[in-house]
Design a protein around this motif. Structure first.
Motif, PDB file in Angstrom:
ATOM      1  N   SER A   1      47.916  28.134  67.622  1.00 28.04           N
ATOM      2  CA  SER A   1      47.892  26.852  68.580  1.00 28.04           C
ATOM      3  C   SER A   1      49.136  26.070  68.248  1.00 28.04           C
ATOM      4  O   SER A   1      49.474  25.345  68.926  1.00 28.04           O
ATOM      5  CB  SER A   1      46.747  26.281  68.086  1.00 28.04           C
ATOM      6  OG  SER A   1      45.266  26.827  68.340  1.00 28.04           O
ATOM      7  N   LYS A   2      49.782  26.250  67.140  1.00 25.15           N
ATOM      8  CA  LYS A   2      50.821  25.491  66.855  1.00 25.15           C
ATOM      9  C   LYS A   2      52.325  25.736  67.772  1.00 25.15           C
ATOM     10  O   LYS A   2      52.945  25.025  67.946  1.00 25.15           O
ATOM     11  CB  LYS A   2      51.295  25.661  65.273  1.00 25.15           C
ATOM     12  CG  LYS A   2      50.344  25.015  64.393  1.00 25.15           C
ATOM     13  CD  LYS A   2      50.465  25.246  62.906  1.00 25.15           C
ATOM     14  CE  LYS A   2      49.503  24.782  61.965  1.00 25.15           C
ATOM     15  NZ  LYS A   2      49.719  24.988  60.576  1.00 25.15           N
TER      16      LYS A   2
ATOM     17  N   GLU B   1      38.617  24.263  68.584  1.00 25.33           N
ATOM     18  CA  GLU B   1      39.161  22.991  68.817  1.00 25.33           C
ATOM     19  C   GLU B   1      40.911  23.032  68.597  1.00 25.33           C
ATOM     20  O   GLU B   1      41.429  22.348  69.390  1.00 25.33           O
ATOM     21  CB  GLU B   1      38.443  22.130  67.720  1.00 25.33           C
ATOM     22  CG  GLU B   1      37.105  21.503  67.838  1.00 25.33           C
ATOM     23  CD  GLU B   1      36.706  20.979  66.616  1.00 25.33           C
ATOM     24  OE1 GLU B   1      37.115  20.948  65.482  1.00 25.33           O
ATOM     25  OE2 GLU B   1      35.536  20.310  66.931  1.00 25.33           O
ATOM     26  N   ASP B   2      41.261  23.788  67.802  1.00 23.29           N
ATOM     27  CA  ASP B   2      42.731  23.919  67.773  1.00 23.29           C
ATOM     28  C   ASP B   2      43.355  24.525  69.056  1.00 23.29           C
ATOM     29  O   ASP B   2      44.238  24.070  69.553  1.00 23.29           O
ATOM     30  CB  ASP B   2      43.183  25.079  66.548  1.00 23.29           C
ATOM     31  CG  ASP B   2      42.786  24.280  65.258  1.00 23.29           C
ATOM     32  OD1 ASP B   2      42.932  23.255  64.910  1.00 23.29           O
ATOM     33  OD2 ASP B   2      42.464  25.210  64.567  1.00 23.29           O
TER      34      ASP B   2
ATOM     35  N   LEU C   1      41.623  24.421  72.197  1.00 17.52           N
ATOM     36  CA  LEU C   1      41.541  23.226  73.035  1.00 17.52           C
ATOM     37  C   LEU C   1      42.641  22.228  72.903  1.00 17.52           C
ATOM     38  O   LEU C   1      43.401  21.484  73.947  1.00 17.52           O
ATOM     39  CB  LEU C   1      40.545  22.615  73.145  1.00 17.52           C
ATOM     40  CG  LEU C   1      39.169  23.529  73.361  1.00 17.52           C
ATOM     41  CD1 LEU C   1      37.890  22.593  73.324  1.00 17.52           C
ATOM     42  CD2 LEU C   1      39.327  24.250  74.506  1.00 17.52           C
ATOM     43  N   ARG C   2      43.129  21.725  71.773  1.00 17.63           N
ATOM     44  CA  ARG C   2      44.250  20.680  71.708  1.00 17.63           C
ATOM     45  C   ARG C   2      45.589  21.435  72.330  1.00 17.63           C
ATOM     46  O   ARG C   2      46.376  20.673  72.616  1.00 17.63           O
ATOM     47  CB  ARG C   2      44.399  20.356  70.138  1.00 17.63           C
ATOM     48  CG  ARG C   2      43.194  19.315  69.695  1.00 17.63           C
ATOM     49  CD  ARG C   2      43.865  18.594  68.426  1.00 17.63           C
ATOM     50  NE  ARG C   2      43.547  19.792  67.262  1.00 17.63           N
ATOM     51  CZ  ARG C   2      42.557  20.032  66.701  1.00 17.63           C
ATOM     52  NH1 ARG C   2      41.369  19.255  66.795  1.00 17.63           N
ATOM     53  NH2 ARG C   2      42.505  20.835  65.787  1.00 17.63           N
ATOM     54  N   ALA C   3      45.840  22.693  71.701  1.00 12.09           N
ATOM     55  CA  ALA C   3      47.086  23.072  72.268  1.00 12.09           C
ATOM     56  C   ALA C   3      47.208  23.510  73.733  1.00 12.09           C
ATOM     57  O   ALA C   3      48.010  23.095  74.276  1.00 12.09           O
ATOM     58  CB  ALA C   3      47.201  24.475  71.606  1.00 12.09           C
TER      59      ALA C   3
ATOM     60  N   ALA D   1      45.655  21.540  76.160  1.00 10.06           N
ATOM     61  CA  ALA D   1      46.181  20.438  76.843  1.00 10.06           C
ATOM     62  C   ALA D   1      47.370  19.983  76.822  1.00 10.06           C
ATOM     63  O   ALA D   1      47.890  19.113  77.708  1.00 10.06           O
ATOM     64  CB  ALA D   1      45.405  19.087  76.012  1.00 10.06           C
ATOM     65  N   ASN D   2      48.206  20.666  75.860  1.00  5.59           N
ATOM     66  CA  ASN D   2      49.696  20.335  76.042  1.00  5.59           C
ATOM     67  C   ASN D   2      50.411  21.491  76.610  1.00  5.59           C
ATOM     68  O   ASN D   2      51.568  21.481  76.565  1.00  5.59           O
ATOM     69  CB  ASN D   2      50.233  20.250  74.648  1.00  5.59           C
ATOM     70  CG  ASN D   2      49.572  18.782  73.801  1.00  5.59           C
ATOM     71  OD1 ASN D   2      49.621  17.862  74.546  1.00  5.59           O
ATOM     72  ND2 ASN D   2      49.238  18.847  72.767  1.00  5.59           N
TER      73      ASN D   2
ATOM     74  N   MET E   1      37.166  21.238  78.372  1.00  2.00           N
ATOM     75  CA  MET E   1      38.534  21.575  78.678  1.00  2.00           C
ATOM     76  C   MET E   1      38.820  21.476  80.468  1.00  2.00           C
ATOM     77  O   MET E   1      39.819  21.607  80.825  1.00  2.00           O
ATOM     78  CB  MET E   1      38.983  22.838  78.442  1.00  2.00           C
ATOM     79  CG  MET E   1      40.264  23.459  78.623  1.00  2.00           C
ATOM     80  SD  MET E   1      40.633  24.842  77.668  1.00  2.00           S
ATOM     81  CE  MET E   1      39.463  26.079  78.173  1.00  2.00           C
TER      82      MET E   1
ATOM     83  N   MET F   1      41.065  18.951  81.274  1.00  2.00           N
ATOM     84  CA  MET F   1      42.156  18.626  80.318  1.00  2.00           C
ATOM     85  C   MET F   1      43.474  19.259  80.776  1.00  2.00           C
ATOM     86  O   MET F   1      44.631  18.757  80.513  1.00  2.00           O
ATOM     87  CB  MET F   1      41.765  19.148  78.946  1.00  2.00           C
ATOM     88  CG  MET F   1      40.665  18.144  78.170  1.00  2.00           C
ATOM     89  SD  MET F   1      40.193  19.004  76.947  1.00  2.00           S
ATOM     90  CE  MET F   1      41.495  19.380  75.864  1.00  2.00           C
TER      91      MET F   1
END
Length: 1166
Positions: free
Chosen positions: A732-733, A757-758, A760-762, A764-765, A790, A793
């Motif tokens: 995800s990073k 969760e990791d 989904l955050r990725a 979104a970007n 999502m 998102m």
């Protein structure tokens, strides 16, 4: 001993001998002591106890003639067999039987033989072997064998401690030069159970499980031969590991083994003669100081406590094969065999049965014969980042240097990736130490493996100049001859498949230089005759490959054609599959030496100008270009990328990327960190977008960030059970940094909420992400519902695939709810294990429902339509209310498919209440929902009073023939009129009163344009009733009555109705095995004509689009049937086309047809 005691001894010993003696040993002994006996009666006996008993009977019968045979037999049993002490005493007593006791012995034999049970659980026993010398064994006591064996064991322990013990490492570390393989403290390697081995276990997670050294061996020997195959790529530390095993055994750690024998195939290659097992152990490992026969006897008796280690199977030049004529009783340990046959006989359990055999080899060198014998397959993965740091800490003695070196390794990903290979890690540390000691501020590190090897050689030369008092920056040409000799030696070894060199083969100046810095190791070499000589080998095979590559590029004796021939990867493009090469890294070094940065060093070594070197380098570059094709398998792509990376040639990398068609797919093999670095180098060299996929490929998590540097990755996919939360967190990073990423797949893993969760955050970007696939990740309800967050998102999202995760009724309703209130969701499809969501692919600001606060009076962008396909989701009546509430949230639906559920009449009733408030532009499908005919009539009533329902499909039973679904309605909604309404009621079998009720309900649906009543078993009477209601259905444009068991009477009825319905332009009838009955208006339902008939139709200038057409196929028509049919057709105005193909018409029928032609004035085509 008195007679009574002797008889008692025989009586006690006889039945126990049957239990403890093996049939093989007894039979061998009988053949030795009773050479004239007939053994044919034993050949067909399968039961071991019975065979032993029969053989002992032979000794009984011979006792009357010669008691010495009986004595010898009993003494041999005591000396050669590992019998219980009590039984051994009884046998010794029985062996003293005199000639006067023959009669008593025979009686005792007969008595005890009758007392033996026919079947019994046999005690576990050893398989003793024939003694080397009956005379010697008779003289040697058991205690003497034990003493000699223990003395031999202590001798092996002392030898191994001298070779591999900790004291040796300490002594080496105290020396000025400490760069040999044994100079550093051992760092535990990463060992995993290999995925290549199909182990029959229930737990999938056990595959590739981490292992320690003790896990390779069973703590308690099983008594059967165990073969442990330890794989490892070059430089992973296989040889160093077996040395560590020997050290640990000598220090008392592996207590289950009393003896360990270590053989290197590089030395076994020197043995050309046949030799016995005893000769192999004692002549080519370590010979006992006294009583070798007694030691060997003890070794055979205790085979389960023996560990045989064979290191470097990939270096063996012979063929691995089983003995040509194996003995059914097992090979004699004294029988001479080839080295190959000795090795396979040990692995197969024919020799030394019960021992443990450990074999090391490269993964590419796996003989099928050996694989069939393996009980455990493991692979050395080298180092991870923690092991690299541990190794560096042990290498650097100065704390200041240690801290600097570790910091340098941690900050340089490329450098750290090389250190995952232990042999290369040693070289990196050598170079780092030298560069850090120069204290020049910022150090210039080599970029590739080849450059590090060159740097290491230059460092050794500089150190040698310093020791001799010369300037470190002095002229290197004085060492040219030394290096050239070393290169020639290495190349000659590769050509002859030789890794060991006798002292006379190594030039003195090259030997002195290479030995000083640990490039060559000196040790004792056993020749084929067993004599010891001084020999040398490169400290690691990669050094021999490196110097051989230097020879190929700098020697004047090597022309371009020879250089091409020696470049191993060139064999990829040969039509005939080449035999596996002896070398594995030589082509890597050749590629690295073809880089521009190596040109100056090569020029110095060759004594030529750089133009000459450049021409040689161009040969390698051209080979690499030709090798790049889009048909390469994953491992070959990785290997090619390695070569390209070593060249550091961006133009070459771009050419290779283009030739690979920008697609990189890897399956079921481990990718090392250096593999990832090399792959990223090729990907980044191209401006084109690429697709990258990994299936079942283990990889180091910390090197996933390499992907972040590849901004031009368009599609990225991972599929493996090994990918879980930790993998998702690390990945995800990197995802947001891949700017061009549009498609992402992570499937087959195990992801929970934290990993999700990791991700989904990725997501979104990831501003270009369009397609997300998270199939088969064992996600449960909590994770699945989390994904609905999502929906709004990711701005350009077009599709999410969540198939093959947990899909319960609650999950279905949760996704349905989320789709209903999400303005950018266009389709939700759930069926059994399938779950996909389609999106608009663009941001939608206005909602599709009133619950989102949309004011109907406001001017806003048109909301998207939504397709809800919830098929086979086990939805029951209790879910109907929730579904109805969700449907109310949708302002516009293009399709609702609830087929294959269990809604029943109660659930249908709830949905009917909602229908007046819904607008469905497409299909309402309630097939296979356990609906009664009452519910079907209720739905028809709603269809009649609710003009916003455009299509209704209800089937009460499941049909095997799916063609109805595909042919009923046009799938192109854009071509359909806005007023088009359709009803499909297939497979409901309306009979009698139900059929009357159906017709009444259909009369109220006067606005219906398409009606499908296929597969309802209507028969002629039912078709007549349907035909009667057609005049009331003015809007009807299509009627389908397939598979309704219609006869000619039904045909006449339909034709009569067709002749009066002006809106119907075409009638198509087929009464074959698959009945087809279609009435339609216009060209949409026009029967398809091909060939000549189609040509005649197309050339007819008077053909009108409203011209009427009649088609009847696969029917047997009598003359009177033809007359009746055409009597109706002549009443049909505008009939321009009649298709009678495929029917059975007699001459009389044709005559009847011709009589009616003058009455068909509009007919254009027959």
């Amino acid at each position: 001993m008195d007679e009574e005691s002797v008889q008692k001894a025989v009586h006690n010993a006889w039945p126990q001998l049957v239990e403890f003696l093996s049939p093989e040993w007894v039979l061998k002994k009988a053949k030795q002591l009773l050479p004239q006996a007939d053994f044919s009666q034993l050949e067909g006996v399968a039961d071991h106890r019975e065979k032993v008993s029969l053989a002992l009977d032979m000794f009984q019968r011979s006792a009357g003639a010669d008691t010495s045979v009986f004595k010898d037999f009993m003494q041999c049993a005591c000396m050669e067999c590992n019998l219980p002490l009590e039984l051994e005493i009884e046998c010794l007593n029985a062996s003293r039987l005199g000639e006067g006791h023959v009669t008593q012995v025979q009686e005792i034999f007969e008595e005890t033989a009758t007392q033996l049970p026919s079947t019994s659980a046999r005690h576990e026993r050893r398989r003793p072997w024939t003694s080397l010398s009956t005379t010697n064994n008779g003289k040697q006591s058991k205690q003497q064998r034990l003493d000699s064996s223990e003395k031999y064991r202590q001798c092996i322990i002392t030898t191994m401690l001298q070779r591999y013990g900790a004291n040796r490492s300490v002594e080496a570390a105290e020396g000025e030069i400490r760069h040999s393989a044994f100079s550093q403290a051992f760092v535990n390697l990463v060992i995993r159970q290999s995925k290549a081995w199909k182990i029959k276990i229930n737990s999938e997670e056990h595959s590739d499980a981490a292992m320690g050294l003790p896990d390779l061996f069973k703590s308690v020997p099983s008594g059967t031969t165990e073969v442990v195959l330890l794989l490892g790529k070059p430089g992973m530390g296989k040889t160093r590991l077996v040395n560590k095993i020997c050290q640990q055994w000598a220090e008392g750690i592996l207590e289950q083994y009393k003896l360990i024998f270590l053989f290197e195939f590089r030395q076994l290659n020197l043995i050309s003669r046949r030799l016995s097992l005893q000769e192999l152990l004692f002549d080519f490992f370590l010979c006992p100081e006294d009583c070798p026969n007694a030691v060997f006897e003890h070794l055979l008796e205790n085979a389960q406590h023996v560990l045989m280690i064979f290191d470097g199977l990939d270096e063996f030049v012979g063929d691995i094969k089983l003995p040509s004529s194996p003995n059914s009783l097992g090979p004699d340990p004294l029988h001479p065999l080839s080295v190959s046959e000795l090795f396979t006989s040990l692995c197969h359990g024919n020799l030394l049965p019960g021992c443990t055999v450990l074999v090391t080899t490269r993964p590419k060198m796996l003989p099928n014969v050996l694989l069939k014998m393996v009980t455990l397959l493991a692979e050395i993965w080298g180092f991870d980042h923690e092991k690299v740091e541990e190794y560096a800490s042990s290498f650097f003695q100065c704390n200041a240097l240690k801290d600097q070196a570790i910091a340098c390794l941690k900050s340089n990903g490329k450098l750290l990736s090389m250190c995952y290979i232990p042999a290369l890690c040693n070289i990196v540390c050598i170079c780092l130490e030298y560069l850090l000691l120069q204290d020049e501020g910022s150090i210039q590190l080599p970029q590739t493996m080849t450059q590090f090897y060159i740097k290491m050689v230059l460092i050794f030369i500089h150190k040698l100049q310093k020791l001799s008092g010369a300037s470190e920056e002095g002229d290197l040409s004085q060492h040219r001859a030394t290096l050239a000799s070393l290169c020639e030696l290495a190349f000659k070894g590769l050509e002859e498949k030789k890794m060991l060199f006798y002292a006379g083969e190594v030039p003195a100046h090259a030997r002195d230089f290479a030995s000083l810095y640990g490039l060559l190791l000196a040790f004792e070499v056993k020749a084929s005759n067993g004599s010891a000589q001084a020999g040398y080998t490169f400290v690691h095979f990669s050094f021999q490959e490196f110097f051989a590559a230097l020879f190929l590029l700098t020697s004047k004796t090597i022309d371009d054609n020879c250089l091409k021939e020696k470049f191993f990867l060139r064999k990829w493009i040969l039509k005939k599959e080449a035999k596996m090469t002896f070398t594995e890294n030589c082509h890597i070094f050749l590629s690295g030496l073809s880089s521009q940065g190596c040109r100056q060093f090569l020029s110095f070594l060759a004594g030529q100008n750089e133009s000459w070197i450049q021409e040689r380098q161009a040969v390698i570059t051209q080979i690499l270009k030709k090798l790049a094709t889009d048909s390469l398998t994953g491992p070959k792509v990785v290997e090619l990328c390695h070569c390209v990376y070593e060249t550091q040639n961006l133009d070459l990398a771009q050419h290779v990327g283009t030739a690979l068609n920008f697609k990189y797919q890897f399956r079921n093999f481990r990718l090392m960190p250096l593999d990832m670095i090399s792959l990223a180098f090729v990907i980044n060299s191209s401006p084109h977008l690429v697709s990258l996929g990994f299936v079942g490929c283990p990889m180091e998590l910390e090197y996933l960030d390499v992907l972040a540097s590849c901004e031009n990755i368009k599609s990225l996919s991972f599929q493996s059970r090994k990918y879980g939360n930790e993998f998702a967190a690390v990945l995800s990073k990197s995802l947001p940094k891949i700017k061009c990423l549009t498609t992402f797949k992570l499937a087959g893993g195990k992801i929970t909420v934290s990993g999700l969760e990791d991700l989904l955050r990725a997501f979104a970007n990831c501003h270009r992400l369009e397609d997300i696939n998270l199939q088969d990740n064992k996600m449960k309800e909590q994770e699945m519902v989390k994904i609905t967050e999502m929906f709004s998102m990711v701005e350009k999202l077009k599709k999410i695939d969540l198939s093959h995760n947990q899909i319960s009724e609650n999950i279905v309703l949760a996704f349905c709810q989320a789709a209903a209130v999400s303005p950018n969701v266009t389709e939700l499809h759930i069926r059994k294990n399938t779950l996909t969501i389609n999106f608009t692919g663009q941001s939608v600001r206005s909602g599709r429902s009133r619950c989102l606060g949309t004011n109907e009076d406001e001017t806003a962008p048109q909301a998207q339509t939504l397709k809800l396909r919830l098929q086979d989701c086990l939805l029951s009546p209790r879910h109907a209310t929730q579904i109805a509430c969700i449907l109310k949230l949708c302002s516009h639906l293009s399709e609702i498919d609830l087929s294959g559920n269990n809604l029943g009449d109660e659930g249908c009733k709830e949905l009917v209440k909602t229908l007046p408030k819904m607008s469905i532009s497409g299909l309402l499908n309630l097939n296979n929902n356990q609906l009664s005919l009452k519910s079907i009539f209720c739905l028809l009533h709603s269809m009649a009073i609710c003009p916003n329902i455009k299509k209704l499909e209800v089937r009460s039973c499941s049909l095997n023939d799916d063609r109805f679904r595909t042919e009923r309605f046009s799938t192109d909604e854009g071509q359909m009129l806005a007023t088009s309404r359709k009803i499909c009621l297939t497979g409901n079998f309306f009979l009698d009163e139900d059929l009357n009720n159906l017709c009444l309900a259909l009369r109220k649906c006067c606005s219906v344009t398409e009606l499908d009543l296929s597969n309802n078993s209507l028969g002629d009477s039912g078709v007549l009733k349907v035909a009667d209601l057609l005049p009331d259905m003015k809007a009807l444009r299509s009627l389908i009555l397939d598979q309704n068991r219609i006869s000619l009477d039904g045909v006449f009825c339909l034709v009569r109705s067709f002749s009066t319905l002006e809106q119907m332009a075409t009638i198509h009838l087929n009464l074959g095995n698959t009945q087809s009955v279609r009435l339609s208006s216009g060209d949409r339902s026009r029967p398809k004509l091909t060939g000549e008939r189609q040509g005649k139709l197309l050339v007819c200038p008077q053909h009108s689009i409203r011209a009427r057409r009649f088609s009847l196929k696969d029917c047997v028509l009598a003359p009177e049937d033809v007359a009746r049919l055409f009597g109706i057709l002549k009443m049909c105005s505008g009939l321009s086309e009649i298709n009678f193909s495929g029917n059975a018409l007699s001459d009389q029928s044709v005559e009847q047809l011709l009589k009616f032609l003058p009455h068909l004035q509009s007919l254009k085509l027959l």
